[in-house]
Design a protein around this motif. Structure first.
Motif, PDB file in Angstrom:
ATOM      1  N   ARG A  73       2.061  -7.366  -7.788  1.00 26.94           N
ATOM      2  CA  ARG A  73       3.360  -6.685  -7.982  1.00 26.94           C
ATOM      3  C   ARG A  73       3.152  -5.269  -8.495  1.00 26.94           C
ATOM      4  O   ARG A  73       3.799  -4.325  -8.042  1.00 26.94           O
ATOM      5  N   LEU A  74       2.242  -5.132  -9.446  1.00 24.85           N
ATOM      6  CA  LEU A  74       1.968  -3.814 -10.014  1.00 24.85           C
ATOM      7  C   LEU A  74       1.430  -2.858  -8.950  1.00 24.85           C
ATOM      8  O   LEU A  74       1.781  -1.671  -8.946  1.00 24.85           O
ATOM      9  N   ALA A  75       0.625  -3.361  -8.021  1.00 25.96           N
ATOM     10  CA  ALA A  75       0.095  -2.517  -6.952  1.00 25.96           C
ATOM     11  C   ALA A  75       1.235  -1.888  -6.155  1.00 25.96           C
ATOM     12  O   ALA A  75       1.210  -0.692  -5.851  1.00 25.96           O
ATOM     13  N   ARG A  76       2.235  -2.685  -5.828  1.00 28.19           N
ATOM     14  CA  ARG A  76       3.376  -2.174  -5.058  1.00 28.19           C
ATOM     15  C   ARG A  76       4.136  -1.111  -5.849  1.00 28.19           C
ATOM     16  O   ARG A  76       4.481  -0.051  -5.328  1.00 28.19           O
ATOM     17  N   HIS A  77       4.382  -1.385  -7.113  1.00 31.40           N
ATOM     18  CA  HIS A  77       5.109  -0.421  -7.951  1.00 31.40           C
ATOM     19  C   HIS A  77       4.313   0.879  -8.124  1.00 31.40           C
ATOM     20  O   HIS A  77       4.890   1.972  -8.065  1.00 31.40           O
ATOM     21  N   LEU A  78       3.016   0.757  -8.334  1.00 28.26           N
ATOM     22  CA  LEU A  78       2.179   1.955  -8.475  1.00 28.26           C
ATOM     23  C   LEU A  78       2.153   2.776  -7.184  1.00 28.26           C
ATOM     24  O   LEU A  78       2.177   4.000  -7.226  1.00 28.26           O
ATOM     25  N   ALA A  79       2.100   2.085  -6.046  1.00 21.39           N
ATOM     26  CA  ALA A  79       2.088   2.793  -4.764  1.00 21.39           C
ATOM     27  C   ALA A  79       3.369   3.598  -4.581  1.00 21.39           C
ATOM     28  O   ALA A  79       3.329   4.768  -4.199  1.00 21.39           O
ATOM     29  N   LEU A  80       4.508   2.993  -4.866  1.00 19.20           N
ATOM     30  CA  LEU A  80       5.782   3.711  -4.730  1.00 19.20           C
ATOM     31  C   LEU A  80       5.867   4.887  -5.698  1.00 19.20           C
ATOM     32  O   LEU A  80       6.335   5.966  -5.334  1.00 19.20           O
TER      33      LEU A  80
END
Length: 177
Positions: A28-35
């Protein structure tokens, strides 16, 4: 998908790398960091390229956590703003079976609970491939999303403070311009 694989000779303009725990929270954190990183590079949250990258990161990170997890080892998210596109790379340290190649991804049965992640990646990415992780062991799944108006992102990053610019081709509206 008929687009050629990502070229190795691309000019990288910006880079972001983060190691994350091989847990659902890390995915989940990967997605948030990417955005957040795309937004910092000038790609708005609600643009088509950002939505595609978010979906790709979510699927690849979930795959790394579910299928590529090695106890005690993290997975790595890498984003790069390259000439004309955003490159997403997710690496894990599991050796052995690799995901199906681009264009060979199978379909799951209608009632199957899994097996659709790479189909989504294939649908969202303009190009994708699986390569050996550097340094070994493991693999890296690399995907690229074309970014219309990418040159303005480079100009924005290089522009002196206070110099106005605007590019509606990447989804910027009146508010941003």
């Amino acid at each position: 998908m008929t687009a050629p694989p990502p070229s190795q000779g691309s000019v990288t303009v910006r880079m972001f790398t983060q190691r994350l725990s091989s847990t659902p929270r890390g995915a989940r954190l990967a997605r948030h960091l990417a955005l957040a990183q795309l937004d910092a590079w000038g790609v708005p949250h609600d643009s088509e390229p950002a939505d595609a990258v978010a979906g790709i990161v979510a699927e690849l990170a979930a795959n790394a956590v579910t299928h590529g997890r090695v106890p005690g080892r993290d997975f790595e998210l890498r984003l790069a703003l390259v000439a004309g596109s955003v490159r997403v790379e997710v690496s894990d340290t599991r050796t052995g079976a690799r995901p199906a190649a681009r264009g060979v991804v199978g379909t799951s049965g209608p009632l199957a609970e899994d097996g659709r992640g790479l189909l989504l990646v294939e649908a969202l990415a303009d190009r994708w491939e699986v390569v050996d992780r550097e340094p070994p062991p493991g693999k890296t799944v690399r995907a690229e999303v074309d970014l219309p108006g990418w040159l303005s992102l480079v100009r924005r990053a290089a522009a002196p403070v206070g110099v106005p610019w605007c590019d509606k081709s990447i989804g910027m509206g009146e508010k941003e311009c």
